[in-house]
Design a protein around this motif. Structure first.
Motif, short mmCIF file in Angstrom:
data_model
loop_
_atom_site.label_atom_id
_atom_site.label_comp_id
_atom_site.label_asym_id
_atom_site.label_seq_id
_atom_site.Cartn_x
_atom_site.Cartn_y
_atom_site.Cartn_z
N THR A 131 0.83 -1.20 0.00
CA THR A 131 0.00 0.00 0.00
C THR A 131 0.87 1.25 0.00
OG1 THR A 131 -1.75 -1.15 1.20
CG2 THR A 131 -1.83 1.24 1.20
N ILE A 132 0.52 2.21 -0.84
CA ILE A 132 1.21 3.49 -0.88
C ILE A 132 0.17 4.59 -0.71
CG2 ILE A 132 3.10 2.68 -2.33
CD1 ILE A 132 1.71 3.94 -4.72
N ARG A 133 0.63 5.72 -0.18
CA ARG A 133 -0.24 6.88 0.02
C ARG A 133 0.38 8.09 -0.67
NH1 ARG A 133 -2.18 7.99 5.93
NH2 ARG A 133 -3.99 8.76 4.78
N PRO A 149 3.97 14.13 -2.77
CA PRO A 149 4.90 13.14 -2.22
C PRO A 149 4.23 11.79 -2.06
CG PRO A 149 4.13 14.62 -0.51
CD PRO A 149 3.60 15.17 -1.80
N VAL A 150 5.00 10.73 -2.24
CA VAL A 150 4.49 9.36 -2.18
C VAL A 150 5.29 8.59 -1.15
CG1 VAL A 150 3.95 7.29 -3.53
CG2 VAL A 150 3.98 9.52 -4.64
N ASP A 151 4.60 7.85 -0.29
CA ASP A 151 5.26 7.03 0.71
C ASP A 151 4.27 5.98 1.19
OD1 ASP A 151 7.18 6.09 2.49
OD2 ASP A 151 7.85 8.13 2.97
N THR A 152 4.77 5.08 2.05
CA THR A 152 3.90 4.03 2.59
C THR A 152 3.04 4.56 3.73
OG1 THR A 152 5.73 3.33 4.02
CG2 THR A 152 5.46 2.19 1.90
N SER A 153 3.49 5.61 4.41
CA SER A 153 2.71 6.22 5.49
C SER A 153 3.17 7.65 5.68
CB SER A 153 2.88 5.42 6.80
OG SER A 153 4.24 5.45 7.22
N PHE A 154 2.32 8.45 6.30
CA PHE A 154 2.62 9.86 6.55
C PHE A 154 2.27 10.19 7.99
CE2 PHE A 154 2.50 10.09 1.96
CZ PHE A 154 3.43 11.06 1.65
N ALA A 155 3.28 10.53 8.76
CA ALA A 155 3.04 11.07 10.10
C ALA A 155 2.82 12.57 9.99
CB ALA A 155 4.20 10.75 11.02
N PRO A 182 -6.21 11.57 11.14
CA PRO A 182 -5.37 11.70 12.35
C PRO A 182 -4.12 12.53 12.10
CG PRO A 182 -5.25 9.47 11.44
CD PRO A 182 -6.35 10.17 10.71
N GLU A 183 -3.57 12.49 10.87
CA GLU A 183 -2.36 13.28 10.59
C GLU A 183 -2.65 14.78 10.59
OE1 GLU A 183 -3.77 11.27 8.46
OE2 GLU A 183 -2.53 9.48 8.18
N LEU A 184 -3.92 15.15 10.29
CA LEU A 184 -4.29 16.55 10.13
C LEU A 184 -5.06 17.10 11.32
CD1 LEU A 184 -5.43 16.28 6.40
CD2 LEU A 184 -3.15 16.74 7.30
N THR A 185 -5.21 16.30 12.36
CA THR A 185 -5.86 16.76 13.59
C THR A 185 -4.98 16.54 14.81
OG1 THR A 185 -6.98 14.61 13.78
CG2 THR A 185 -8.19 16.40 12.71
N SER A 186 -3.72 16.18 14.60
CA SER A 186 -2.82 15.93 15.72
C SER A 186 -2.41 17.24 16.39
CB SER A 186 -1.58 15.18 15.24
OG SER A 186 -0.84 15.98 14.33
N ARG A 187 -1.89 17.13 17.58
CA ARG A 187 -1.45 18.33 18.31
C ARG A 187 -0.30 19.01 17.59
NH1 ARG A 187 -1.37 16.32 24.67
NH2 ARG A 187 -3.64 15.91 24.84
N HIS A 188 0.59 18.20 17.03
CA HIS A 188 1.73 18.79 16.32
C HIS A 188 1.26 19.63 15.13
CE1 HIS A 188 5.58 19.20 14.26
NE2 HIS A 188 5.00 18.68 13.17
N PHE A 189 0.32 19.10 14.33
CA PHE A 189 -0.14 19.83 13.16
C PHE A 189 -0.91 21.08 13.56
CE2 PHE A 189 -3.09 20.54 9.59
CZ PHE A 189 -2.17 20.66 8.57
N LEU A 190 -1.74 20.98 14.58
CA LEU A 190 -2.49 22.15 15.02
C LEU A 190 -1.56 23.24 15.55
CD1 LEU A 190 -5.48 20.40 16.85
CD2 LEU A 190 -5.44 21.36 14.55
N ALA A 191 -0.51 22.83 16.30
CA ALA A 191 0.45 23.80 16.82
C ALA A 191 1.26 24.43 15.69
CB ALA A 191 1.37 23.12 17.82
#
Length: 319
Positions: A131-133, A149-155, A182-191
């Motif tokens: 699987t790729i994203r 960008p293409v990868d198997t997962s995105f943090a 979850p990647e776009l609602t994390s504390r890191h992204f919001l901060a």
């Protein structure tokens, strides 16, 4: 009734009632010369060009193929192109969808680049079943694809690293519109958005049409690239998707932009965007208030090159 239908009616009268051609034409109020006329022009050359272009771009309709024909120097009426396009059996089949009509609140009209960026993920698999994203980021006004960008997962930290690379070239957007992943609602992204004073607009659950422009872009990405490409591995996927991104920005006519490419539209908008005194608008990027917008709009290729270098570094590290 059209001329073709009237000719068929004349033939039916002659076959069933034994009427002469002049008598049948008089009953149907059609000129005998019009009934006897047969076109002498040949569409063989136009048909060959359309078939050739349709093989290169199987998911493009007749309007985009008409733009390509004009670019090659073949200036033909669009109605003739449509007729030959249908006769050659090149019509793109689309599945009709039942749509529920809802009245929503009107969104503010966009008038400049960097007012709103759309962001979302697209998923696919390689030939080995891996699987790729794909993280798709596009400017909602100029319709430019800023990154793929293409990868198997995105943090979330990987997402912000990609956005930092685009901002370094293009400038800070006013708004980012995305879903509730979850990647776009994390504390890191919001901060990260709060630190850069970027307004974050999350779509309501179950309402992807609130980010309709990016959803439309994702549809073109899947239809013209993912569904017609065979990815042997992750590196091949990065190479082919990156090539499609350059084609989308620099070659593909966009119907919402008057069949200009996104890059051409951005360049024309920059050329016409100036203050009343004729001076160029100041750059709104942080740390460079006196710069020009030329570096923020035109170098999409530079941003793609930077991301490709990042991907090459990751590939070498993986090997």
């Amino acid at each position: 009734m059209g001329l073709v239908s009237l000719r068929e009616e004349v033939s039916w009268l002659r076959e069933n009632f034994g009427a002469s051609q002049q008598r049948a034409c008089g009953l149907l109020a059609i000129a005998v010369s019009s009934c006897r006329y047969r076109s002498r022009r040949s569409d063989a050359g136009l048909r060959e060009q359309l078939v050739e272009l349709a093989r290169l771009k199987p998911r493009w309709g007749y309007r985009r193929l008409h733009v390509l024909l004009d670019g090659r120097g073949t200036h033909v009426n669009h109605k003739r192109v449509f007729r030959v396009y249908r006769e050659a059996g090149l019509t793109v089949r689309r599945k009709a969808r039942k749509r529920l009509v809802r009245e929503g609140s009107p969104r503010p009209a966009l008038t400049a680049a960097n007012q709103e960026w759309g962001m979302d993920f697209v998923q696919d698999v390689t030939a080995r079943g891996r699987t790729i994203r794909v993280l798709s980021i596009a400017d909602a006004f100029t319709r430019e694809c800023l990154a793929l960008p293409v990868d198997t997962s995105f943090a979330s930290r990987r997402v912000t690293r990609v956005l930092d690379g685009i901002i370094a070239v293009r400038g800070v957007p006013q708004t980012i519109r995305c879903d509730n992943g979850p990647e776009l609602t994390s504390r890191h992204f919001l901060a990260w958005c709060l630190e850069r004073q970027i307004q974050l607009q999350h779509s309501e659950p179950g309402k992807p049409t609130q980010n309709g422009r990016l959803e439309s872009f994702n549809g073109r990405l899947r239809e013209e690239c993912l569904n017609v490409s065979w990815f042997e591995n992750l590196f091949a996927a990065r190479r082919k998707i990156g090539a499609w991104q350059r084609e989308y920005n620099e070659e593909r006519p966009h119907s919402a932009l008057g069949y200009l490419t996104p890059q051409e539209f951005a360049q024309q908008w920059y050329a016409s965007s100036s203050w009343p005194d004729g001076s160029a608008q100041p750059d709104r990027r942080q740390g460079n208030p006196a710069g020009s917008l030329r570096s923020a709009l035109t170098p999409v290729r530079l941003g793609a090159k930077t991301l490709c270098q990042e991907n090459e570094g990751e590939e070498k590290a993986a090997l």
